[in-house]
Design a protein around this motif. Structure first.
Motif: not given
Lengths: 224, 224, 224, 224
Positions: C72-76, C81-84
């Protein structure tokens, strides 16, 4: 001459010799540097440098002997003061003692001092730099006439010492003689530990500085 | 013009100049990059880049002078703010100040921030990357026309800077000129300490994360 | 199909996909290894490996998408989760996620576990080994046909990866192509931090073990 | 012969075998060194060295077997005592056990001991030195007859081992055979962790020493 050993006499002796020893160490290094680097210069200069270096070394030996007697430990002194013994036999490692002597002197003067990590960093850095310089001199002296040497100028030797003590180790200039390699191994062993101390305390200091922000709030005094 | 020095005026000055200085640093670096890399380009572009870089450097010098006067410390300012002095004389080391200025700005804004180790890691990483880039530019400029150079393209120079700052040191591309090697020694000295900070805080952070598991039990909230 | 995002649904999804993802990661790596190394083999085998690798990658992408929606965070989500995000784009870096997934699984099972430092050491070591293997594969694929390459067999590539991740960096085998060097820089950056974590926790663990002796007295129980 | 396993019997066995095992380890290493280095010597000497090394290894194997039985763990002993298993299969890694055995012996004697960091440093250093010597022997044996070898004398091999374990890695002498490189990777993996322990405890010790000054005031007793 009768010398009654005892902690008081030893402390007294050390208090009077700390400053001369501290001054003598860089002078010894400078004389050795002149001897090694001033090859095309007046032979008199090189002989003077050698004579002064030998005189200073004799002073180091006398100080070691007096402290051995005053300590009243006899031959046990050689073991308990192993670092003193090592820097007596290999005087180019003497930078390892400068830190200690300087610290003792500082303690008596009560000057405003650096923070804990600052002191560890500065002392380990200074020792690293002096040790690298000693190693560069020794390796240059040992390598410059070797066949197939890659270290042929003092610049090469300093470059090699810097890349060694930081463990970068490019390998474009490396010692090839057995004695030169022995010096290099000493530099690696001492240097890696010293650089680890610089790195470790810098890291701890940075964590401390960033941690202090959290506690101090948002507007630290400018005068800090 | 009468300037009455004092902590209030200095703080006021710093609050107004922090943001412009923070922006000016990367612009200065970019101008230098254009000057070094855009060799085949329009001479006008290269001259513009040089002019802009010199203008920014003049700004740095003015800011340094104003803070020197406002501090009321006189020549003592040069010693107490030695890092400012160094980055003024060698502006390519300015990345070392970016971290500090950015931190001060952040402190005033109260944005949600990273954890302690996260901040140390990110700031040390950013400084390492910027410093490597500066060093790669400077070494490329100094080496590209040297005879027997192994660093002949900017790619080689970046490759050399990366292998140096991580202390890997392959030695397939190394500076051969005295000035290039001096830059390399600066990069090693700064870089090794910075990388040690990254490594040390990553290690501490990992131990903290694994330690938290033990305390938090087996089902941490997903939203963490 | 209507999907109502929420932490419960996301947690539920993650609980069901952790194990398949953990298994899929080494299978993906194995397929890539077959594709790169089995050059003289039956083309069918190499095509099968490629097809399986692409299928698994599609699975990774689907999982990423579902979690993006459920969060539910959308593009955030891409930023938090930058590592993902990174391991989705560069699947050879996926070993960096294996540790995390494995830890989450372990937490649910309550198996007797290693000590804190033991866990940090083993996870950082495993990640280092897997990352070195990935890097060796990628660099071998990129370098083997390059002119003047020094990495011509997979053995050379593994040797290069080992000497890089330990920061030894002999330089007898180094990548020469831009892409190969980019892989090498990634390996250096990730690897140096991971190895620092191994070294740091080994050091802390050793100090802990030697410190425990002091407290426990002279005859620790054999069953310890 | 009936052997009833139990912690008391195991402890009793270990108390009696610790000292012989501690002595046997360097003797084993010396025999291997004679075998490798005394090439031009009397064949009888080399055969004696081989016979003694094999005898000692048989002793190691017997001790392992007895402890396996006495522990009452069956095959689980192989896993819980994995380091014992490794040094049994690769006896040149036995230096890794010397530290542990020596520590156990020391604990029973109650000699005045070094400080915590002093012990970690000295044990990690000793293990590093012994491991480097083992690696230098093994690599010399494997490389000396290889075509294109850069390690052709034992001096080269020691030089290579020193530059590897300190992660300097000049690359002027590197193994070229697959087995030699496998030994090198083992040395890197063990050595980097050990050296990290030396560095880490040296750094902690230095910080402790400098921190003690602050608390102790300005005139510490000479007898310290």
């Amino acid at each position: 001459m009768h010398v009654r050993p005892g902690p008081d006499r030893l402390r007294h002796w050390e208090q009077r010799t700390d400053l001369p020893l501290l001054v003598a160490s860089p002078v010894f290094l400078a004389c050795y540097a002149v001897r090694v680097l001033a090859q095309g210069a007046d032979p008199l200069l090189r002989d003077l440098a050698l004579a002064l270096a030998l005189t200073i070394w004799t002073g180091f030996a006398l100080d070691y002997g007096v402290r051995l007697v005053l300590s009243g430990q006899g031959i046990g002194f050689v073991r308990t003061h192993w670092l003193d013994t090592v820097v007596l036999v290999l005087p180019l490692l003497r930078p390892l003692r400068i830190v200690d002597t300087y610290t003792k002197l500082q303690r008596r003067r009560e000057r405003p001092r650096l923070s804990l990590y600052g002191r560890v960093m500065s002392y380990a850095s200074i020792t690293s730099v002096l040790l690298s310089f000693s190693a560069a001199l020794a390796v240059y002296q040992l390598e410059r006439n070797a066949p197939d040497a890659t270290i042929v100028t003092f610049g090469d030797s300093v470059w090699w010492a810097c890349s060694t003590i930081t463990t970068v180790g490019y390998g474009d200039a490396t010692p090839v003689t057995p004695l030169g390699r022995a010096c290099a191994v000493l530099l690696m062993a001492c240097g890696v530990a010293l650089l680890g101390a610089v790195t470790g305390s810098f890291s701890s200091w940075l964590i401390q500085v960033f941690g202090r922000e959290d506690r101090d709030g948002h507007e630290p005094p400018v005068g800090r």
